[in-house]
Design a protein around this motif. Structure first.
Motif, mmCIF file in Angstrom:
data_model
loop_
_atom_site.group_PDB
_atom_site.id
_atom_site.type_symbol
_atom_site.label_atom_id
_atom_site.label_comp_id
_atom_site.label_asym_id
_atom_site.label_seq_id
_atom_site.Cartn_x
_atom_site.Cartn_y
_atom_site.Cartn_z
ATOM 1 N N LEU A 249 5.775 -46.747 22.835
ATOM 2 C CA LEU A 249 5.661 -45.332 22.527
ATOM 3 C C LEU A 249 6.459 -45.033 21.272
ATOM 4 O O LEU A 249 7.402 -45.746 20.935
ATOM 5 C CB LEU A 249 6.197 -44.479 23.677
ATOM 6 C CG LEU A 249 5.536 -44.701 25.032
ATOM 7 C CD1 LEU A 249 6.229 -43.862 26.074
ATOM 8 C CD2 LEU A 249 4.067 -44.333 24.970
ATOM 9 N N SER A 250 6.075 -43.967 20.588
ATOM 10 C CA SER A 250 6.821 -43.563 19.402
ATOM 11 C C SER A 250 7.220 -42.120 19.537
ATOM 12 O O SER A 250 6.713 -41.384 20.366
ATOM 13 C CB SER A 250 5.963 -43.756 18.145
ATOM 14 O OG SER A 250 4.831 -42.916 18.213
ATOM 15 N N GLY A 251 8.119 -41.693 18.678
ATOM 16 C CA GLY A 251 8.441 -40.277 18.628
ATOM 17 C C GLY A 251 9.850 -39.978 19.042
ATOM 18 O O GLY A 251 10.525 -40.765 19.686
ATOM 19 N N THR A 252 10.320 -38.807 18.649
ATOM 20 C CA THR A 252 11.671 -38.374 18.951
ATOM 21 C C THR A 252 11.690 -37.098 19.764
ATOM 22 O O THR A 252 12.737 -36.589 20.096
ATOM 23 C CB THR A 252 12.447 -38.137 17.643
ATOM 24 O OG1 THR A 252 11.721 -37.171 16.863
ATOM 25 C CG2 THR A 252 12.590 -39.406 16.837
ATOM 26 N N GLY A 253 10.530 -36.574 20.100
ATOM 27 C CA GLY A 253 10.504 -35.346 20.882
ATOM 28 C C GLY A 253 9.152 -34.680 20.815
ATOM 29 O O GLY A 253 8.205 -35.192 20.239
ATOM 30 N N ASP A 254 9.056 -33.494 21.392
ATOM 31 C CA ASP A 254 7.792 -32.775 21.397
ATOM 32 C C ASP A 254 7.454 -32.259 20.008
ATOM 33 O O ASP A 254 8.344 -31.897 19.245
ATOM 34 C CB ASP A 254 7.866 -31.580 22.360
ATOM 35 C CG ASP A 254 7.847 -32.041 23.802
ATOM 36 O OD1 ASP A 254 8.413 -31.335 24.625
ATOM 37 O OD2 ASP A 254 7.276 -33.113 24.087
ATOM 38 N N GLU A 255 6.167 -32.195 19.708
ATOM 39 C CA GLU A 255 5.719 -31.610 18.458
ATOM 40 C C GLU A 255 4.851 -30.409 18.788
ATOM 41 O O GLU A 255 3.986 -30.470 19.660
ATOM 42 C CB GLU A 255 4.892 -32.620 17.646
ATOM 43 C CG GLU A 255 5.668 -33.838 17.231
ATOM 44 C CD GLU A 255 4.795 -34.758 16.389
ATOM 45 O OE1 GLU A 255 3.938 -34.250 15.644
ATOM 46 O OE2 GLU A 255 4.963 -35.958 16.486
ATOM 47 N N PRO A 256 5.035 -29.282 18.120
ATOM 48 C CA PRO A 256 4.175 -28.128 18.375
ATOM 49 C C PRO A 256 2.722 -28.475 18.096
ATOM 50 O O PRO A 256 2.416 -29.179 17.137
ATOM 51 C CB PRO A 256 4.692 -27.070 17.380
ATOM 52 C CG PRO A 256 6.079 -27.528 17.022
ATOM 53 C CD PRO A 256 6.048 -29.013 17.117
ATOM 54 N N GLU A 257 1.808 -27.957 18.914
ATOM 55 C CA GLU A 257 0.400 -28.292 18.745
ATOM 56 C C GLU A 257 -0.129 -27.844 17.391
ATOM 57 O O GLU A 257 -1.048 -28.428 16.844
ATOM 58 C CB GLU A 257 -0.419 -27.654 19.863
ATOM 59 C CG GLU A 257 -0.163 -28.279 21.214
ATOM 60 C CD GLU A 257 -1.183 -27.817 22.232
ATOM 61 O OE1 GLU A 257 -2.330 -27.543 21.854
ATOM 62 O OE2 GLU A 257 -0.820 -27.729 23.411
ATOM 63 N N ALA A 258 0.464 -26.789 16.810
ATOM 64 C CA ALA A 258 -0.060 -26.266 15.559
ATOM 65 C C ALA A 258 0.247 -27.175 14.382
ATOM 66 O O ALA A 258 -0.268 -26.966 13.294
ATOM 67 C CB ALA A 258 0.526 -24.882 15.290
ATOM 68 N N ALA A 288 -1.969 -35.512 28.790
ATOM 69 C CA ALA A 288 -1.765 -34.203 28.180
ATOM 70 C C ALA A 288 -0.550 -33.508 28.766
ATOM 71 O O ALA A 288 0.258 -32.906 28.041
ATOM 72 C CB ALA A 288 -3.021 -33.343 28.375
ATOM 73 N N THR A 289 -0.374 -33.609 30.074
ATOM 74 C CA THR A 289 0.775 -32.988 30.738
ATOM 75 C C THR A 289 2.077 -33.594 30.243
ATOM 76 O O THR A 289 3.048 -32.880 29.952
ATOM 77 C CB THR A 289 0.663 -33.151 32.265
ATOM 78 O OG1 THR A 289 -0.546 -32.530 32.710
ATOM 79 C CG2 THR A 289 1.859 -32.510 32.965
ATOM 80 N N GLN A 290 2.117 -34.917 30.138
ATOM 81 C CA GLN A 290 3.333 -35.586 29.685
ATOM 82 C C GLN A 290 3.706 -35.185 28.262
ATOM 83 O O GLN A 290 4.885 -35.080 27.925
ATOM 84 C CB GLN A 290 3.150 -37.107 29.749
ATOM 85 C CG GLN A 290 3.163 -37.696 31.138
ATOM 86 C CD GLN A 290 4.538 -37.623 31.776
ATOM 87 O OE1 GLN A 290 5.541 -37.442 31.103
ATOM 88 N NE2 GLN A 290 4.599 -37.756 33.087
ATOM 89 N N ARG A 296 -7.777 -29.679 26.159
ATOM 90 C CA ARG A 296 -8.690 -29.436 25.038
ATOM 91 C C ARG A 296 -8.121 -30.014 23.745
ATOM 92 O O ARG A 296 -8.850 -30.632 22.954
ATOM 93 C CB ARG A 296 -8.928 -27.933 24.903
ATOM 94 C CG ARG A 296 -9.882 -27.574 23.775
ATOM 95 C CD ARG A 296 -10.093 -26.078 23.727
ATOM 96 N NE ARG A 296 -10.965 -25.703 22.626
ATOM 97 C CZ ARG A 296 -11.292 -24.450 22.321
ATOM 98 N NH1 ARG A 296 -10.829 -23.454 23.061
ATOM 99 N NH2 ARG A 296 -12.088 -24.197 21.306
ATOM 100 N N THR A 297 -6.824 -29.817 23.536
ATOM 101 C CA THR A 297 -6.196 -30.359 22.320
ATOM 102 C C THR A 297 -6.227 -31.877 22.333
ATOM 103 O O THR A 297 -6.508 -32.517 21.312
ATOM 104 C CB THR A 297 -4.738 -29.873 22.209
ATOM 105 O OG1 THR A 297 -4.738 -28.447 22.095
ATOM 106 C CG2 THR A 297 -4.052 -30.477 21.000
ATOM 107 N N LEU A 298 -5.956 -32.486 23.494
ATOM 108 C CA LEU A 298 -5.984 -33.942 23.581
ATOM 109 C C LEU A 298 -7.387 -34.470 23.270
ATOM 110 O O LEU A 298 -7.537 -35.459 22.541
ATOM 111 C CB LEU A 298 -5.527 -34.388 24.965
ATOM 112 C CG LEU A 298 -5.428 -35.912 25.146
ATOM 113 C CD1 LEU A 298 -4.142 -36.266 25.882
ATOM 114 C CD2 LEU A 298 -6.628 -36.436 25.936
#
Length: 332
Positions: A249-258, A288-290, A296-298
């Motif tokens: 997995l990658s990333g450092t946190g949540d990203e806003p959908e926009a 999507a929940t995680q 829809r965005t996923l």
């Protein structure tokens, strides 16, 4: 802060005051710290004995340079820990020799109750010298992964962690963020379709296997010492590990959908996380929940990725993602 070196709170307070106020008298220190003269004298006596403070002929005290004085104490503590580690090896060998031919009750310890299991779970990891291996399934009996305080301490002393997660665990709230943190800290994670049990192994010496709830309603577990049964669990872990799917997995946190639009050159960080979760077997809704996305965005992200890859099916997208390294973790 310096209690790990054997200093008491009063010792540290007196030393820190002396760092900024050399040539202080005990009376002056007592007034500054609002401590009794007896407490100040006791602290000064200890600090002088450790070489952290020097005393002049007229009973004035000055702090020794921290890099020199504290550095010496730290070196002494490291030497003491090395000696303790050598003693641990010796004691462990003596224990193994004594356990040879022991009765079954000496090789298996039954642990009952959540608190007792949690205590043993942390102890097993603390006892590891080279590696901790585990099967992680839901529900969590001892404590959830984000409360495992023994893991970061063991990682700091160079212990390798390998864990296989049951695929259903990835649907647990917050588990993806915990997995990202673990991967960043050097833990190796893989996912299996189904795990037969919960399991924690410390080197080849200890194993903890949680069991079903007892008739009294309490969870139980067995702590195994070196034995043929522990060897079998060792082999079981390695077999499952070889066939499990690596979780990256990658990333450092949540990203806003926009702000997650795909760039023209490849997938974004969020896209890589979506692909990694779907390849690990999560449903669209669970992924999507995680990630804090709407289904829809996923689906929109996946449609764009399929267009970007020039493929028409999910299966083709998965193959393309693996071939082109789209699920590899990004540098953070």
């Amino acid at each position: 802060m310096l209690d790990v070196l054997g200093l008491e709170p009063d010792d540290e307070h007196v030393y820190r005051v002396l760092l900024g106020r050399p040539n202080s008298t005990p009376v002056h220190l007592s007034d500054l710290l609002v401590l009794s003269r007896a407490h100040v004298d006791k602290a000064l006596c200890r600090l002088v004995g450790w070489g952290l403070v020097t005393r002049s002929a007229d009973e004035r005290y000055t702090a020794a340079p921290p890099a020199m004085a504290l550095g010496a104490l730290i070196a002494q503590r490291r030497d003491g820990l090395r000696t303790a580690e050598q003693a641990l090896v010796t004691f462990a060998e003596e224990h193994r020799a004594a356990m040879t031919g022991s009765s079954i009750t000496d090789l298996i310890e039954v642990v009952t109750g959540v608190d007792a299991i949690r205590h043993r779970f942390l102890q097993v990891q603390q006892a590891a010298r080279t590696e901790v291996r585990s099967f992680i399934t839901a529900p969590f009996v001892a404590l959830p992964p984000d409360e495992n305080t023994a893991e970061p301490m063991a990682l700091d002393r160079g212990v390798l962690f390998r864990a296989v997660l049951d695929r259903e665990v990835l649907a647990e709230p917050g588990i993806v963020h915990d997995a990202i943190d673990s991967l960043r800290n050097g833990v190796q994670l893989r996912v299996a379709d189904h795990l037969p049990m919960k399991l924690v192994l410390a080197d080849a010496d200890l194993g903890l296997v949680p069991l079903a709830v007892t008739p009294a309603g309490e969870p139980g577990a067995v702590l195994l010492h070196r034995s043929g049964l522990l060897d079998a669990l060792d082999a079981l872990f390695e077999t499952v590990w070889r066939t499990a799917h690596p979780l990256q997995l990658s990333g450092t946190g949540d990203e806003p959908e926009a702000t997650v639009e795909v760039g023209p050159q490849g997938p974004t960080e969020l896209d890589r996380r979506i692909l990694a979760l779907l390849l690990a077997g999560l449903t669209d809704l669970a992924a999507a929940t995680q990630l804090g996305l709407s289904p829809r965005t996923l689906h929109r992200r996946l449609r764009h990725l399929m267009d970007l890859a020039g493929v028409r099916t999910r299966m083709q997208l998965g193959a393309h993602a693996v071939r082109h390294g789209w699920t590899q973790p990004l540098r953070t």
